[in-house]
Each structure stands twice: as C-alpha cells, then as structure tokens.
Design a protein around this motif. Structure first.
Motif, PDB file in Angstrom:
ATOM      1  N   LYS A  28       0.858  -1.181   0.000  1.00  0.00           N
ATOM      2  CA  LYS A  28       0.000   0.000   0.000  1.00  0.00           C
ATOM      3  C   LYS A  28       0.897   1.234   0.000  1.00  0.00           C
ATOM      4  O   LYS A  28       1.303   1.707   1.055  1.00  0.00           O
ATOM      5  N   TYR A  64      -0.559  11.256   8.469  1.00  0.00           N
ATOM      6  CA  TYR A  64      -1.886  10.642   8.604  1.00  0.00           C
ATOM      7  C   TYR A  64      -1.954   9.318   7.830  1.00  0.00           C
ATOM      8  O   TYR A  64      -2.389   8.302   8.356  1.00  0.00           O
ATOM      9  N   LEU A  65      -1.518   9.359   6.574  1.00  0.00           N
ATOM     10  CA  LEU A  65      -1.563   8.147   5.755  1.00  0.00           C
ATOM     11  C   LEU A  65      -0.652   7.059   6.321  1.00  0.00           C
ATOM     12  O   LEU A  65      -0.993   5.873   6.282  1.00  0.00           O
ATOM     13  N   ASP A  66       0.483   7.455   6.862  1.00  0.00           N
ATOM     14  CA  ASP A  66       1.382   6.503   7.522  1.00  0.00           C
ATOM     15  C   ASP A  66       0.673   5.830   8.693  1.00  0.00           C
ATOM     16  O   ASP A  66       0.786   4.609   8.885  1.00  0.00           O
ATOM     17  N   SER A  67      -0.092   6.597   9.449  1.00  0.00           N
ATOM     18  CA  SER A  67      -0.811   6.034  10.603  1.00  0.00           C
ATOM     19  C   SER A  67      -1.892   5.035  10.169  1.00  0.00           C
ATOM     20  O   SER A  67      -2.333   4.213  10.961  1.00  0.00           O
ATOM     21  N   LYS A  68      -2.284   5.101   8.893  1.00  0.00           N
ATOM     22  CA  LYS A  68      -3.286   4.183   8.352  1.00  0.00           C
ATOM     23  C   LYS A  68      -2.642   2.979   7.656  1.00  0.00           C
ATOM     24  O   LYS A  68      -3.333   2.184   7.018  1.00  0.00           O
ATOM     25  N   GLY A  69      -1.328   2.866   7.759  1.00  0.00           N
ATOM     26  CA  GLY A  69      -0.650   1.692   7.236  1.00  0.00           C
ATOM     27  C   GLY A  69      -0.084   1.812   5.834  1.00  0.00           C
ATOM     28  O   GLY A  69       0.380   0.820   5.265  1.00  0.00           O
ATOM     29  N   PHE A  70      -0.092   2.995   5.264  1.00  0.00           N
ATOM     30  CA  PHE A  70       0.470   3.192   3.931  1.00  0.00           C
ATOM     31  C   PHE A  70       1.964   3.467   4.020  1.00  0.00           C
ATOM     32  O   PHE A  70       2.448   4.006   5.018  1.00  0.00           O
ATOM     33  N   CYS A  91       7.901  11.709  13.009  1.00  0.00           N
ATOM     34  CA  CYS A  91       8.021  10.320  12.564  1.00  0.00           C
ATOM     35  C   CYS A  91       9.502   9.920  12.602  1.00  0.00           C
ATOM     36  O   CYS A  91      10.187   9.993  11.575  1.00  0.00           O
TER      37      CYS A  91
END
Length: 122
Positions: A28, A64-70, A91
């Motif tokens: 992802k 934000y996207l990193d926190s969603k696993g991307f 981060c």
C-alpha cells in the motif's frame, strides 16, 4: 513508513520516487510529488514561508496516511532544516534521502529554479 527524497530541482527526486513506488507495487504505497502537490493545493508561493507551509501540509498528510498503514514516498525540494526536523520529530522512523544536483549531467539548464538558501542536509 515515510520516505523523503529531497534536494534541488532536477536532482532526480521524482524519478526515483516513481521508480520506488513501482517496485513496491504489492504494498500500500502512495507517492506524493512536490510539483503535483503545489498544483493540487494552489500554494504557488516560493518564498520561505510559503515553502514551509506547503511542506507542513504535505508532511501532515503523509503522517496521517502513515498512521493508516500506507508507505508514503515523498519527493519535495525541502530546502529548510526546519521542515526536515518537523518530519523527523513527528516520525522518527522516516527515511531521508538527499539527492545532489549534478550540473554536468543536467542538460535541461534549470538552475534558475534552484533554491539559493537551501540549507545543507548534514
């Protein structure tokens, strides 16, 4: 994971970011390019404050996207240490890859786009 390719314009940031994105096609990933991000947000200022705000906005989205696993692959000039520290502090696992511009290999003559007050990556 967040990966940031940074350096002067025409140093290969976008080219490498797109290549890495292709190699990670089974994951992802989201690749965010500085020029495309500017067009999307309408932030067309190139003064220090406009650049800092643009990078903060991009980095906040990446976080934000990193926190969603991307896995986020960024390609931005990122000339100021302040912006790099913001991302690193937010981060600690982010990867920073500095690309040095090689005038001898760039036949496009785009030095006029360079950031004169680019702060050293070291």
């Amino acid at each position: 994971m967040i990966i940031l390719f940074f350096g002067q314009p025409c140093s290969g940031k976008t080219t490498l970011a797109k290549s890495i994105d292709s190699l990670l096609s089974n994951y992802k990933t989201i690749q965010i390019d500085g020029d495309e991000f500017r067009k999307f947000t309408g932030n067309i200022g190139y003064d220090r404050e406009s650049r800092l705000q643009n990078l903060k906005n991009a980095f906040d989205i990446a976080l934000y996207l990193d926190s969603k696993g991307f896995t986020i692959i960024l390609s931005f000039v990122t000339p100021y240490i302040e912006s790099r520290l913001y991302l690193r502090d937010s981060c600690p696992d982010a990867k920073f890859i500095y690309l040095e511009y090689n005038q001898d290999k760039d036949l496009r003559g785009r030095e006029s786009y360079h950031v004169l007050d680019f702060e050293s990556p070291c």
